[in-house]
Design an enzyme around this catalytic site. Structure first.
Site, mmCIF file in Angstrom:
data_model
loop_
_atom_site.group_PDB
_atom_site.id
_atom_site.type_symbol
_atom_site.label_atom_id
_atom_site.label_comp_id
_atom_site.label_asym_id
_atom_site.label_seq_id
_atom_site.Cartn_x
_atom_site.Cartn_y
_atom_site.Cartn_z
ATOM 1 N N PRO A 2 3.677 -0.222 0.438
ATOM 2 C CA PRO A 2 5.040 0.109 0.005
ATOM 3 C C PRO A 2 6.059 -0.286 1.075
ATOM 4 O O PRO A 2 5.887 0.018 2.247
ATOM 5 C CB PRO A 2 4.989 1.625 -0.175
ATOM 6 C CG PRO A 2 3.558 1.908 -0.498
ATOM 7 C CD PRO A 2 2.773 0.931 0.323
ATOM 8 N N GLU A 3 7.089 -0.984 0.662
ATOM 9 C CA GLU A 3 8.116 -1.423 1.596
ATOM 10 C C GLU A 3 9.362 -0.563 1.423
ATOM 11 O O GLU A 3 9.370 0.408 0.665
ATOM 12 C CB GLU A 3 8.399 -2.905 1.390
ATOM 13 C CG GLU A 3 7.173 -3.767 1.698
ATOM 14 C CD GLU A 3 7.516 -5.236 1.876
ATOM 15 O OE1 GLU A 3 8.694 -5.564 2.143
ATOM 16 O OE2 GLU A 3 6.602 -6.067 1.758
ATOM 17 N N ARG A 109 -6.429 5.330 1.036
ATOM 18 C CA ARG A 109 -6.869 4.658 2.268
ATOM 19 C C ARG A 109 -6.594 5.476 3.532
ATOM 20 O O ARG A 109 -7.058 5.125 4.605
ATOM 21 C CB ARG A 109 -6.197 3.284 2.373
ATOM 22 C CG ARG A 109 -6.528 2.382 1.190
ATOM 23 C CD ARG A 109 -5.929 0.994 1.378
ATOM 24 N NE ARG A 109 -6.092 0.192 0.167
ATOM 25 C CZ ARG A 109 -5.658 -1.061 0.042
ATOM 26 N NH1 ARG A 109 -5.034 -1.643 1.048
ATOM 27 N NH2 ARG A 109 -5.842 -1.723 -1.081
ATOM 28 N N LYS A 150 16.003 -17.166 21.011
ATOM 29 C CA LYS A 150 14.695 -16.780 20.497
ATOM 30 C C LYS A 150 14.017 -17.957 19.791
ATOM 31 O O LYS A 150 14.594 -18.573 18.901
ATOM 32 C CB LYS A 150 14.824 -15.607 19.513
ATOM 33 C CG LYS A 150 15.379 -14.321 20.133
ATOM 34 C CD LYS A 150 14.394 -13.725 21.112
ATOM 35 C CE LYS A 150 14.770 -12.296 21.496
ATOM 36 N NZ LYS A 150 16.108 -12.169 22.077
#
Length: 269
Positions: A2-3, A109, A150
């Site tokens: 789930p995000e 899980r 970066k």
């Protein structure tokens, strides 16, 4: 996993049922989650839940004594059920409310978490995080400055919680495609104009996913037990080899930071 949109949808789903309700009891059937559930979480008993907020992918159940910190992990879900609803396999935690309902946490899980922190203290899991992607603090000036020098691939860069929280794999794929930016391009090489487009697309994709109810994943369900609907709207994630929605050429796939990344070599530069 789930995000952010799925977590935000869960927050919206449980809030009307738990806010201003008193916790009669917390039942812990299995304390062995990602981290052991601390004994201190018992302090929530007798407390009124003043609010449910979200920080990154963590939900915070706020009380006058402190706050319970909940993470759904890879397969966790929260449901609001009548007290007395039969317990199913993997139902690890119940918050029993005086309203006659129970907030139940299921996690096959066991990669999720239930933690506790006293009022006025910031838990270590919430420290050193970047801004929320839908906040005003996350803007093009911030992201462009953060990216200077970066060489990190832009996909990994926007998935770094120290840079911005909650832009997980699905939404990084979708946002980069919408912005026309190749996921392997160095973050420091992206112009201000293109970064402006990326910030706008991150906000747009996440907001739309929340509106649609979160992405339907194999293990995810909303607080009312219904799956989200955003998966029907995905442009590239999980669609390697299928025609690009913009140009029609087959979508490519690569591993970036050990995560599956789908993109169009022609539309994303």
């Amino acid at each position: 996993m789930p995000e952010l949109p799925e977590v935000e949808v869960s927050r919206m789903g449980i809030s009307p049922h738990v806010v201003d309700q008193t916790v009669k009891e917390i039942i812990i059937r299995n304390p062995r989650l990602r981290w052991p559930i601390p004994e201190a979480i018992k302090a929530i008993e007798g407390q009124v839940i003043r609010g449910v907020t979200r920080r990154a992918k963590y939900l915070l159940l706020e009380t006058d004594a402190g706050y319970a910190i909940v993470h759904l992990g890879m397969s966790g879900s929260l449901r609001v059920l009548p007290v007395g609803t039969p317990v199913e396999k993997h139902d690890h935690v119940d918050l029993v409310l005086t309203s006659g309902e129970v907030l139940r946490y299921n996690d096959p899980r066991r990669f999720g978490a239930w933690l506790w922190e006293e009022k006025g203290v910031t838990h270590p899991v919430l420290e050193k995080m970047g801004p929320e992607p839908l906040s005003d603090e996350f803007n093009v000036e911030y992201l462009h400055q953060k990216a200077q020098g970066k060489s990190t691939a832009i996909k990994q860069f926007i998935m770094d919680n120290h840079v911005v929280v909650g832009v997980g794999n699905i939404y990084a794929n979708e946002s980069l495609f919408a912005a026309g930016i190749h996921p392997k391009r160095a973050a420091g090489k992206i112009s201000l104009a293109r970064m402006t487009k990326l910030v706008a697309e991150i906000k747009s994709v996440l907001a739309f996913a929340i509106q649609q109810g979160g992405t339907t994943l194999k293990d995810f369900k909303n607080a009312d037990g219904k799956p989200g609907y955003f998966a029907q709207e995905l442009q590239v994630y999980g669609k390697a080899g299928k025609p690009c929605p913009k140009c029609g050429k087959p979508l490519s796939e690569a591993k970036i930071g050990q995560r599956a990344t789908v993109f169009c070599v022609d539309c994303q530069k």
